[in-house]
Motif scaffolding. Structure first.
Motif, PDB file in Angstrom:
ATOM      1  N   LEU A   1       6.655   8.691 -35.864  1.00 54.82           N
ATOM      2  CA  LEU A   1       5.870   8.987 -34.670  1.00 54.82           C
ATOM      3  C   LEU A   1       6.422  10.241 -34.010  1.00 54.82           C
ATOM      4  CD1 LEU A   1       5.555   5.390 -33.167  1.00 54.82           C
ATOM      5  CD2 LEU A   1       3.825   6.663 -34.456  1.00 54.82           C
ATOM      6  N   ARG A   2       5.581  11.201 -33.783  1.00 57.61           N
ATOM      7  CA  ARG A   2       6.013  12.460 -33.187  1.00 57.61           C
ATOM      8  C   ARG A   2       5.445  12.603 -31.793  1.00 57.61           C
ATOM      9  NH1 ARG A   2       9.843  12.375 -36.098  1.00 57.61           N
ATOM     10  NH2 ARG A   2       9.776  13.098 -38.212  1.00 57.61           N
ATOM     11  N   PRO A   3       6.229  13.064 -30.870  1.00 58.81           N
ATOM     12  CA  PRO A   3       7.565  13.632 -31.012  1.00 58.81           C
ATOM     13  C   PRO A   3       8.696  12.666 -30.695  1.00 58.81           C
ATOM     14  CG  PRO A   3       6.706  14.188 -28.850  1.00 58.81           C
ATOM     15  CD  PRO A   3       5.648  13.371 -29.551  1.00 58.81           C
ATOM     16  N   PHE A   4       8.408  11.381 -30.499  1.00 61.72           N
ATOM     17  CA  PHE A   4       9.384  10.464 -29.913  1.00 61.72           C
ATOM     18  C   PHE A   4       9.917   9.379 -30.841  1.00 61.72           C
ATOM     19  CE2 PHE A   4       5.102   8.987 -29.158  1.00 61.72           C
ATOM     20  CZ  PHE A   4       5.151   7.692 -29.666  1.00 61.72           C
ATOM     21  N   GLY A   5       9.490   9.327 -32.076  1.00 58.55           N
ATOM     22  CA  GLY A   5       9.809   8.205 -32.951  1.00 58.55           C
ATOM     23  C   GLY A   5      11.289   7.944 -33.155  1.00 58.55           C
ATOM     24  N   ALA A   6      12.052   8.981 -33.447  1.00 55.68           N
ATOM     25  CA  ALA A   6      13.482   8.793 -33.708  1.00 55.68           C
ATOM     26  C   ALA A   6      14.215   8.324 -32.460  1.00 55.68           C
ATOM     27  CB  ALA A   6      14.097  10.086 -34.232  1.00 55.68           C
TER      28      ALA A   6
ATOM     29  N   LEU B   1       5.362   0.355 -27.096  1.00 51.17           N
ATOM     30  CA  LEU B   1       5.967  -0.528 -26.100  1.00 51.17           C
ATOM     31  C   LEU B   1       5.017  -1.553 -25.507  1.00 51.17           C
ATOM     32  CD1 LEU B   1       8.278   2.027 -24.246  1.00 51.17           C
ATOM     33  CD2 LEU B   1       8.904   0.352 -26.000  1.00 51.17           C
ATOM     34  N   ASP B   2       3.780  -1.187 -25.226  1.00 43.75           N
ATOM     35  CA  ASP B   2       2.848  -2.141 -24.622  1.00 43.75           C
ATOM     36  C   ASP B   2       2.471  -3.281 -25.570  1.00 43.75           C
ATOM     37  OD1 ASP B   2       2.897  -0.854 -22.190  1.00 43.75           O
ATOM     38  OD2 ASP B   2       0.972   0.175 -22.474  1.00 43.75           O
ATOM     39  N   ASP B   3       2.712  -3.123 -26.858  1.00 44.86           N
ATOM     40  CA  ASP B   3       2.458  -4.208 -27.815  1.00 44.86           C
ATOM     41  C   ASP B   3       3.543  -5.281 -27.753  1.00 44.86           C
ATOM     42  OD1 ASP B   3       0.162  -2.986 -28.786  1.00 44.86           O
ATOM     43  OD2 ASP B   3       1.199  -2.052 -30.481  1.00 44.86           O
ATOM     44  N   TYR B   4       4.719  -4.922 -27.267  1.00 46.64           N
ATOM     45  CA  TYR B   4       5.868  -5.823 -27.335  1.00 46.64           C
ATOM     46  C   TYR B   4       6.458  -6.205 -25.982  1.00 46.64           C
ATOM     47  CZ  TYR B   4       5.531  -4.650 -32.190  1.00 46.64           C
ATOM     48  OH  TYR B   4       5.050  -4.480 -33.462  1.00 46.64           O
TER      49      TYR B   4
ATOM     50  N   VAL C   1      16.663  -4.221 -21.721  1.00 51.90           N
ATOM     51  CA  VAL C   1      17.017  -2.969 -21.051  1.00 51.90           C
ATOM     52  C   VAL C   1      17.552  -1.972 -22.068  1.00 51.90           C
ATOM     53  CG1 VAL C   1      17.414  -3.899 -18.737  1.00 51.90           C
ATOM     54  CG2 VAL C   1      19.264  -3.936 -20.392  1.00 51.90           C
ATOM     55  N   TRP C   2      17.225  -0.704 -21.857  1.00 49.54           N
ATOM     56  CA  TRP C   2      17.730   0.365 -22.713  1.00 49.54           C
ATOM     57  C   TRP C   2      17.577   1.696 -21.997  1.00 49.54           C
ATOM     58  CZ3 TRP C   2      13.098  -2.081 -23.526  1.00 49.54           C
ATOM     59  CH2 TRP C   2      11.949  -1.299 -23.565  1.00 49.54           C
ATOM     60  N   GLU C   3      18.291   2.691 -22.483  1.00 47.28           N
ATOM     61  CA  GLU C   3      18.139   4.046 -21.960  1.00 47.28           C
ATOM     62  C   GLU C   3      17.213   4.812 -22.894  1.00 47.28           C
ATOM     63  OE1 GLU C   3      21.571   6.322 -20.386  1.00 47.28           O
ATOM     64  OE2 GLU C   3      20.886   7.931 -21.696  1.00 47.28           O
ATOM     65  N   GLU C   4      16.323   5.570 -22.309  1.00 49.37           N
ATOM     66  CA  GLU C   4      15.334   6.317 -23.095  1.00 49.37           C
ATOM     67  C   GLU C   4      15.233   7.741 -22.586  1.00 49.37           C
ATOM     68  OE1 GLU C   4      12.775   6.809 -26.088  1.00 49.37           O
ATOM     69  OE2 GLU C   4      13.424   4.781 -25.631  1.00 49.37           O
ATOM     70  N   GLU C   5      15.210   8.686 -23.509  1.00 48.45           N
ATOM     71  CA  GLU C   5      14.948  10.087 -23.200  1.00 48.45           C
ATOM     72  C   GLU C   5      13.443  10.293 -23.258  1.00 48.45           C
ATOM     73  OE1 GLU C   5      15.908  14.490 -25.105  1.00 48.45           O
ATOM     74  OE2 GLU C   5      16.740  12.698 -26.029  1.00 48.45           O
TER      75      GLU C   5
ATOM     76  N   LEU D   1       7.276   7.644 -20.283  1.00 50.95           N
ATOM     77  CA  LEU D   1       7.026   6.783 -21.444  1.00 50.95           C
ATOM     78  C   LEU D   1       5.548   6.559 -21.743  1.00 50.95           C
ATOM     79  CD1 LEU D   1       9.833   4.123 -20.858  1.00 50.95           C
ATOM     80  CD2 LEU D   1       9.941   6.188 -22.232  1.00 50.95           C
ATOM     81  N   ALA D   2       4.684   7.436 -21.300  1.00 45.47           N
ATOM     82  CA  ALA D   2       3.251   7.256 -21.525  1.00 45.47           C
ATOM     83  C   ALA D   2       2.909   7.178 -23.016  1.00 45.47           C
ATOM     84  CB  ALA D   2       2.460   8.380 -20.858  1.00 45.47           C
TER      85      ALA D   2
END
Length: 103
Positions: free
Chosen positions: A30-35, A72-75, A53-57, A64-65
């Protein structure tokens, strides 16, 4: 770029599938955020109240749109973000048990 401490309530019965998809590196393309998303979720923690909880760039507005729409909205539901400095979120949650202990 911005960093966020993310908290979200896992949807009932969905974490096993998410763990399997992370283990198979399914989100890496998934680009640009998959990794980044994959690494963050693989290292996510679980609070006593059952909230993950987690940290996200992230670079999106709102935060996080793209990640929410794709994964994320699936889980998770009740997703909340708190802006933090890089590494600050992980420091706050490092002693909590891992959401995916085998990741």
């Amino acid at each position: 770029m911005a960093f966020y401490l993310v908290s979200a309530v896992p949807k009932h019965g969905r974490l096993e599938e998410l763990g399997e998809r992370l283990a198979s590196a399914e989100f890496m393309t998934l680009r640009p955020f998959g990794a980044t998303l994959s690494a963050s979720l693989a290292n996510a923690r679980m609070r006593r109240d059952g909230v993950a909880v987690w940290e996200e760039e992230d670079y999106c507005a709102p935060p996080l749109a793209q990640e929410r729409a794709a994964v994320l909205d699936d889980y998770f539901h009740d997703l909340r973000v708190e802006k933090v400095e890089q590494g600050e979120g992980w420091s706050k949650i490092q002693k909590l048990p891992r959401l995916f202990p085998d990741a």
